[in-house]
Design a protein around this motif. Structure first.
Motif, PDB file in Angstrom:
ATOM      1  N   THR A   6      38.001   2.112  63.341  1.00  0.00           N
ATOM      2  CA  THR A   6      39.365   2.048  63.865  1.00  0.00           C
ATOM      3  C   THR A   6      39.593   2.990  65.031  1.00  0.00           C
ATOM      4  N   ASP A   7      38.547   3.624  65.542  1.00  0.00           N
ATOM      5  CA  ASP A   7      38.677   4.500  66.701  1.00  0.00           C
ATOM      6  C   ASP A   7      38.730   3.627  67.953  1.00  0.00           C
ATOM      7  N   THR A   8      39.930   3.447  68.510  1.00  0.00           N
ATOM      8  CA  THR A   8      40.114   2.526  69.628  1.00  0.00           C
ATOM      9  C   THR A   8      39.498   3.041  70.922  1.00  0.00           C
ATOM     10  N   LYS A  51      36.527   3.791  71.347  1.00  0.00           N
ATOM     11  CA  LYS A  51      35.173   3.247  71.412  1.00  0.00           C
ATOM     12  C   LYS A  51      35.166   1.765  71.791  1.00  0.00           C
ATOM     13  N   TYR A  52      36.325   1.117  71.793  1.00  0.00           N
ATOM     14  CA  TYR A  52      36.399  -0.306  72.102  1.00  0.00           C
ATOM     15  C   TYR A  52      36.297  -0.529  73.608  1.00  0.00           C
ATOM     16  N   THR A  53      35.653  -1.621  73.982  1.00  0.00           N
ATOM     17  CA  THR A  53      35.498  -1.955  75.398  1.00  0.00           C
ATOM     18  C   THR A  53      35.952  -3.389  75.626  1.00  0.00           C
ATOM     19  N   GLY A  54      36.057  -3.769  76.891  1.00  0.00           N
ATOM     20  CA  GLY A  54      36.369  -5.145  77.256  1.00  0.00           C
ATOM     21  C   GLY A  54      37.719  -5.595  76.743  1.00  0.00           C
ATOM     22  N   PHE A  60      45.118  -2.773  71.585  1.00  0.00           N
ATOM     23  CA  PHE A  60      45.786  -1.561  71.120  1.00  0.00           C
ATOM     24  C   PHE A  60      46.547  -0.913  72.259  1.00  0.00           C
ATOM     25  N   ASP A  61      47.650  -0.224  71.922  1.00  0.00           N
ATOM     26  CA  ASP A  61      48.377   0.506  72.954  1.00  0.00           C
ATOM     27  C   ASP A  61      47.753   1.885  73.136  1.00  0.00           C
ATOM     28  N   ALA A  62      48.370   2.743  73.941  1.00  0.00           N
ATOM     29  CA  ALA A  62      47.799   4.053  74.264  1.00  0.00           C
ATOM     30  C   ALA A  62      47.676   4.959  73.039  1.00  0.00           C
ATOM     31  N   THR A  63      48.523   4.775  72.043  1.00  0.00           N
ATOM     32  CA  THR A  63      48.469   5.634  70.862  1.00  0.00           C
ATOM     33  C   THR A  63      47.450   5.156  69.836  1.00  0.00           C
ATOM     34  N   GLY A  64      46.878   3.960  70.048  1.00  0.00           N
ATOM     35  CA  GLY A  64      45.912   3.435  69.100  1.00  0.00           C
ATOM     36  C   GLY A  64      46.520   2.468  68.117  1.00  0.00           C
ATOM     37  N   LYS A  65      47.811   2.211  68.235  1.00  0.00           N
ATOM     38  CA  LYS A  65      48.489   1.280  67.337  1.00  0.00           C
ATOM     39  C   LYS A  65      48.230  -0.134  67.829  1.00  0.00           C
ATOM     40  N   GLY A  66      47.979  -1.042  66.919  1.00  0.00           N
ATOM     41  CA  GLY A  66      47.684  -2.421  67.282  1.00  0.00           C
ATOM     42  C   GLY A  66      48.891  -3.126  67.871  1.00  0.00           C
ATOM     43  N   LYS A  67      48.636  -4.026  68.804  1.00  0.00           N
ATOM     44  CA  LYS A  67      49.712  -4.783  69.444  1.00  0.00           C
ATOM     45  C   LYS A  67      50.023  -6.069  68.698  1.00  0.00           C
ATOM     46  N   GLY A  68      49.234  -6.402  67.704  1.00  0.00           N
ATOM     47  CA  GLY A  68      49.475  -7.628  66.959  1.00  0.00           C
ATOM     48  C   GLY A  68      49.032  -8.843  67.739  1.00  0.00           C
TER      49      GLY A  68
END
Length: 189
Positions: free
Chosen positions: A141-143, A145-148, A154-162
């Protein structure tokens, strides 16, 4: 002596009872015998068991909880010695023979094994450590590390945008994508 004759208790027997109660309070951990533990573990996981016969899997659970099964004694060893009885379930007398045979073969003291088995506590599920699972979840869940396209979820805080993070929402306002003066056209023209 007339008090004892008419059935009322005399004060003398109360003193030993009070002493016994005090001794019981001092000894906080009740002593559980090997036979009591055998009965408890033979019923563990088997609703139809009467506590007189134990299976190999129940025995292994008991030995694992008591930390008898380790690098010296393994479940393979217990299986080999248990199958010598040619029965799916064995009684307490046969279980004592099983432990004696196992102790002689593995060069472990029988008294030590029985002491561990008697003092391991009531049968139950061992507690699962949350450390490994929590580390895996944290990593997944560490955003940062996500690419592309995944980091767009996810937004800047790491919360999902749905759903907004998973779909390209079409702007159907009538303007082309590169137009920068949206909503500036006035009705005077």
């Amino acid at each position: 002596m007339s008090e004892a004759a008419n059935g009322s208790p005399s004060p003398a027997p109360e003193a030993p009872a009070a002493e016994l109660a005090q001794l019981a309070l001092e000894d906080e951990t009740p002593k559980v015998s090997f036979a009591d533990q055998f009965k408890a573990f033979s019923k563990f996981g088997d609703t139809k068991s009467d506590g007189k016969l134990i299976t190999l899997s129940q025995s292994d659970k008991w030995m694992k909880q008591a930390k008898v099964i380790d690098k010296k004694i393994t479940t393979t060893d217990t299986g080999i010695h248990f199958k010598k009885f040619k029965a799916m379930k064995i009684s307490l007398a046969d279980y004592n023979k099983f432990l004696d045979d196992l102790a002689k073969t593995k060069k472990v003291e029988l008294a030590e094994i029985k002491q561990k088995l008697a003092g391991c506590g009531a049968p139950g599920v061992a507690s699962v450590s949350a450390g490994k699972a929590a580390a895996a979840v944290d990593r997944l869940t560490d955003t940062s590390k996500y690419t592309g396209s995944h980091k767009e979820r996810f937004d800047a805080t790491g919360k999902g945008k749905g759903i907004a993070g998973r779909r390209n929402l079409v702007d159907d306002s009538g303007y082309v994508s590169g137009y920068q003066h949206k909503d500036t056209y006035d009705g005077a023209h």
